[in-house]
Design a protein around this motif. Structure first.
Motif, PDB file in Angstrom:
ATOM      1  N   ASN A  12      36.159 105.309  10.218  1.00 14.61           N
ATOM      2  CA  ASN A  12      34.827 104.713  10.208  1.00 14.61           C
ATOM      3  C   ASN A  12      34.907 103.269  10.670  1.00 14.61           C
ATOM      4  OD1 ASN A  12      33.346 106.960   9.075  1.00 14.61           O
ATOM      5  ND2 ASN A  12      34.494 106.569   7.208  1.00 14.61           N
ATOM      6  N   THR A  14      32.093  99.852  12.294  1.00 11.17           N
ATOM      7  CA  THR A  14      30.745  99.360  12.539  1.00 11.17           C
ATOM      8  C   THR A  14      30.740  98.589  13.841  1.00 11.17           C
ATOM      9  OG1 THR A  14      30.337  99.157  10.158  1.00 11.17           O
ATOM     10  CG2 THR A  14      28.842  97.971  11.622  1.00 11.17           C
ATOM     11  N   ARG A  28      23.519  96.543  13.365  1.00 13.63           N
ATOM     12  CA  ARG A  28      24.746  97.216  12.925  1.00 13.63           C
ATOM     13  C   ARG A  28      24.612  98.704  13.228  1.00 13.63           C
ATOM     14  NH1 ARG A  28      26.489  95.632   7.139  1.00 13.63           N
ATOM     15  NH2 ARG A  28      28.077  94.220   7.908  1.00 13.63           N
ATOM     16  N   PRO A  30      26.713 102.151  12.610  1.00 15.39           N
ATOM     17  CA  PRO A  30      27.883 102.797  12.010  1.00 15.39           C
ATOM     18  C   PRO A  30      28.441 103.866  12.954  1.00 15.39           C
ATOM     19  CG  PRO A  30      25.876 103.564  10.951  1.00 15.39           C
ATOM     20  CD  PRO A  30      25.475 102.504  11.935  1.00 15.39           C
TER      21      PRO A  30
END
Length: 195
Positions: A12, A14, A28, A30
């Motif tokens: 993961n 951003t 932002r 993700p």
């Protein structure tokens, strides 16, 4: 992103996008990256092929060997050069493996996504060509009838998530007497560490 050398798993991150907006100058986004431990796509009854959408490879069809993957049972091949509606990847549907008992993939235990690609390449009407499909012993397509679902010469895709605890993904095809042999255009198995 080049995933070469990365360990299987879910990564993961951003992504930050800067703009000159007075209200939200920073956006932002993700991002999740899935790196499977195993992925194999087989162009059943056909040659090696790279799909249009992702450029993913689909290997030439082959008989199963222990520690690998492929079809089980003799079966035969059938093909057509007619265009297939509903896809840009006609070669995955124009060549079929028919009459096999299953496709088997020897894999590490875990959760897998099994993708099946079908097309009815004969001028059969609904109700004339029926067969069952089981994955890991569970019926996923009962009396599967491609002509009834989508018509002839049209892509019919199905996707399932299955837990594997015995080191093998088994996709069985069971014919129904008087309704023709089971057939499939392509099978892909992908490890899903995100499940």
């Amino acid at each position: 992103v080049d995933t070469a050398g990365m360990s299987p798993g879910v990564y993961n991150a951003t992504l930050f996008v800067q703009s000159n907006s007075g209200r939200r100058p920073t956006l932002r986004v993700p991002i999740s990256l899935l790196v499977p431990a195993f992925r194999a796509g087989v162009n059943a009854g056909g040659a090696a092929y790279n799909d249009v959408a992702e450029g993913d490879p689909w290997v030439v069809d082959r008989a199963y060997t222990a520690g690998g993957y492929g079809y089980v049972g003799r079966g035969g091949e059938f093909s057509s050069r007619r265009a297939i509606a509903g896809t840009d990847d006609d070669p995955l549907y124009q060549d079929l493996r028919r009459g096999m008992s299953e496709y088997r993939f020897d894999v590490p235990n875990g959760v897998y996504q099994v993708e099946l690609r079908f097309a009815e390449l004969s001028n059969r009407r609904p109700g004339q060509h029926l067969y069952d499909v089981l994955i890991e012993g569970n019926v996923v397509l009962y009396a599967h009838d491609v002509a009834a679902e989508v018509g002839t010469y049209t892509a019919d895709d199905h996707s399932y998530f299955v837990p594997v605890t015995d080191g093998s993904v088994n996709v069985r095809f069971v014919g129904r007497r008087g309704f023709g042999e089971p057939e499939v255009g392509a099978v892909r198995v992908t490890h899903r560490p995100d499940r």
